[in-house]
Enzyme design. Structure first.
Site, PDB file in Angstrom:
ATOM      1  N   ASN A   7       0.875  -1.289  -0.104  1.00 52.49           N
ATOM      2  CA  ASN A   7       0.039   0.008  -0.053  1.00 52.49           C
ATOM      3  C   ASN A   7       0.940   1.132  -0.113  1.00 52.49           C
ATOM      4  OD1 ASN A   7      -1.924   2.106   0.467  1.00 52.49           O
ATOM      5  ND2 ASN A   7      -2.790   0.751   2.160  1.00 52.49           N
ATOM      6  N   ARG A  46      -2.121  -2.089  -4.024  1.00 51.12           N
ATOM      7  CA  ARG A  46      -3.360  -1.066  -4.068  1.00 51.12           C
ATOM      8  C   ARG A  46      -2.920  -0.205  -4.818  1.00 51.12           C
ATOM      9  NH1 ARG A  46      -4.340   3.541  -0.389  1.00 51.12           N
ATOM     10  NH2 ARG A  46      -6.563   4.128  -0.776  1.00 51.12           N
ATOM     11  N   HIS A 135     -12.137   4.413  -1.899  1.00 51.41           N
ATOM     12  CA  HIS A 135     -12.140   3.477  -0.545  1.00 51.41           C
ATOM     13  C   HIS A 135     -12.706   2.042  -0.951  1.00 51.41           C
ATOM     14  CE1 HIS A 135     -11.710   7.207   2.293  1.00 51.41           C
ATOM     15  NE2 HIS A 135     -10.415   6.683   1.984  1.00 51.41           N
ATOM     16  N   HIS A 161     -16.465   4.572   5.951  1.00 48.45           N
ATOM     17  CA  HIS A 161     -15.110   4.125   6.113  1.00 48.45           C
ATOM     18  C   HIS A 161     -14.581   5.634   6.674  1.00 48.45           C
ATOM     19  CE1 HIS A 161     -10.824   3.221   5.048  1.00 48.45           C
ATOM     20  NE2 HIS A 161     -10.774   4.424   5.271  1.00 48.45           N
ATOM     21  N   GLY A 163     -11.415   7.605   8.222  1.00 45.80           N
ATOM     22  CA  GLY A 163     -10.211   7.660   8.669  1.00 45.80           C
ATOM     23  C   GLY A 163      -9.587   8.999   8.302  1.00 45.80           C
ATOM     24  N   ARG A 194      -9.030  17.257   3.998  1.00 40.81           N
ATOM     25  CA  ARG A 194      -9.597  17.691   3.100  1.00 40.81           C
ATOM     26  C   ARG A 194     -11.052  18.309   3.303  1.00 40.81           C
ATOM     27  NH1 ARG A 194      -9.121  11.466   0.519  1.00 40.81           N
ATOM     28  NH2 ARG A 194      -6.875  11.633   0.820  1.00 40.81           N
ATOM     29  N   ASP A 235      -6.282  15.326  14.178  1.00 40.87           N
ATOM     30  CA  ASP A 235      -6.293  14.290  14.644  1.00 40.87           C
ATOM     31  C   ASP A 235      -7.509  14.089  15.513  1.00 40.87           C
ATOM     32  OD1 ASP A 235      -5.902  12.032  16.173  1.00 40.87           O
ATOM     33  OD2 ASP A 235      -3.893  12.619  16.896  1.00 40.87           O
ATOM     34  N   ARG A 237      -8.515  12.204  17.517  1.00 35.99           N
ATOM     35  CA  ARG A 237      -8.426  11.783  19.028  1.00 35.99           C
ATOM     36  C   ARG A 237      -8.083  12.986  19.947  1.00 35.99           C
ATOM     37  NH1 ARG A 237      -3.594   7.895  17.934  1.00 35.99           N
ATOM     38  NH2 ARG A 237      -2.894   9.800  16.798  1.00 35.99           N
ATOM     39  N   GLY A 274      -9.939   4.251  10.841  1.00 34.49           N
ATOM     40  CA  GLY A 274      -9.126   4.517  12.238  1.00 34.49           C
ATOM     41  C   GLY A 274     -10.291   5.304  13.140  1.00 34.49           C
ATOM     42  N   GLY A 276     -13.698   5.309  12.483  1.00 35.71           N
ATOM     43  CA  GLY A 276     -14.868   4.727  12.783  1.00 35.71           C
ATOM     44  C   GLY A 276     -14.742   3.586  13.629  1.00 35.71           C
ATOM     45  N   GLU A 325      -7.838  -3.714   4.216  1.00 33.27           N
ATOM     46  CA  GLU A 325      -7.786  -3.612   2.633  1.00 33.27           C
ATOM     47  C   GLU A 325      -6.634  -4.678   2.408  1.00 33.27           C
ATOM     48  OE1 GLU A 325      -8.163   0.843   3.762  1.00 33.27           O
ATOM     49  OE2 GLU A 325      -7.785  -0.777   4.619  1.00 33.27           O
TER      50      GLU A 325
END
Length: 339
Positions: A7, A46, A135, A161, A163, A194, A235, A237, A274, A276, A325
């Site tokens: 990847n 990928r 994705h 998805h 992340g 984005r 991030d 988190r 990540g 999700g 993936e």
């Protein structure tokens, strides 16, 4: 068949060496770390963009690689990374069969109503303008895994998805029928850096007033927008409340409802990627606004993967599934080489 999954990212290669039964032998940090490990029998790459041409995994040869390279115009930020990964690995392992697996392939048969932009036909035909979706490897794996967890692939499934990049997919009987990303991976949800959906008139207005070149505007939309622009960090988190989280969840709820409309209802909802998998608060807040669809998440469900987090008796099954993936790519390699 032992498979090395590759990847290619912007500055690194993510590698997974999978054994014959898909057990992870190692996730080497780089190609030099392969020394001393069991030798792979094949390589799976990928590739972000397959255009309208590549709708299934394909054995790489000079002709196929040239056709993949010709698609760079459709994905100038992503396709070169995939091609560099192919070149880098081939120099180290030149004699192994290589299979390209495409992120766009799962969405290749979107209904025309979902794939078509309301733009002049001459442009659409000349440039291949359509919604490609991305994705796809993650959405395809999550669909298969949901089927294994529930006993059968749900008839009406929405996969989230989430992340650094984020997209939703409406899956009807195992097939993608709508998705939030489009001609590029910029369309759709708010992401780490984005923008997601923005009024195109606003962009034209800004381009004129800020005297932005197309490249400069693209850089802002790709790398300086999204959560980073709203919260000062990309991030999730580090984001626990505030406008950034409100905007993110608002767009997510609306997107899930839109995917549900494309399906005519909802039987199962999957969170993967990540965010999700690990952002419990995002899942909970999204579910709280989707009760009218039958979504209800167990408040005790915490940081868990490959689990059903629905409350007992919920009309919609809500699953958290680890993004793999690498397993989807390995399955594609075996399909091609065992024909």
């Amino acid at each position: 068949m032992r498979i090395l999954v590759v990847n290619a990212g912007s500055s690194s290669l993510k590698l997974s060496l999978l054994d014959h039964d898909d057990t992870v032998i190692a996730r080497p940090a780089d190609l030099s770390a392969l020394r001393g490990l069991p030798e792979p029998d094949a390589i799976g790459h990928r590739v972000v963009h397959g255009g309208a041409e590549f709708t299934d995994p394909v054995l790489l040869d000079a002709d196929v690689e040239a056709r993949i390279r010709a698609l760079t115009e459709l994905a100038p930020l992503h396709q070169p990374k995939s091609l560099r990964g192919i070149d880098t690995v081939r120099r180290v392992l030149p004699d192994l069969p290589e299979v390209a697996c495409f992120d766009t392939a799962f969405h290749a048969h979107l209904p025309e109503a979902a794939a078509t932009y309301a733009l002049p036909a001459a442009w659409r035909q000349r440039y291949g303008l359509r919604r490609y979706g991305f994705h796809g490897l993650s959405h395809a794996y999550a669909t298969r895994r949901a089927g294994a967890m529930l006993g059968a692939v749900p008839r009406r499934l929405v996969v989230c998805h989430l992340g650094a990049g984020a997209s939703l997919c409406a899956v009807a009987g195992g097939r993608s029928v709508d998705t939030t990303m489009g001609f590029t991976p910029l369309e759709g949800l708010v992401m780490a850096t984005r923008s997601g959906d923005v009024d195109p008139g606003l962009l034209l207005w800004l381009q004129e007033r800020e005297n932005l070149s197309p490249a400069a505007l693209a850089d802002v939309l790709e790398h300086e927008s999204g959560l980073l622009a709203l919260a000062g960090t990309a991030d999730m988190r580090a984001i626990h409340d505030g406008l950034a989280l409100d905007v993110y969840v608002h767009r997510l709820r609306a997107g899930i409802a839109g995917m549900t409309a494309a399906l005519g209802g909802l039987d199962a909802l999957v969170f993967t990627g990540g965010v999700g998998e690990h952002a419990v608060g995002v899942r909970r807040r999204a579910a709280e606004g989707l009760g009218f669809l039958g979504v209800a998440v167990d408040p005790a469900a915490e940081d868990t993967v490959d689990a059903d987090i629905s409350v007992p008796g919920a009309a919609v099954r809500t699953l958290v599934i680890a993004a793999r993936e690498d397993l989807e790519i390995a399955a594609g390699v075996r399909t091609v080489l065992n024909r």
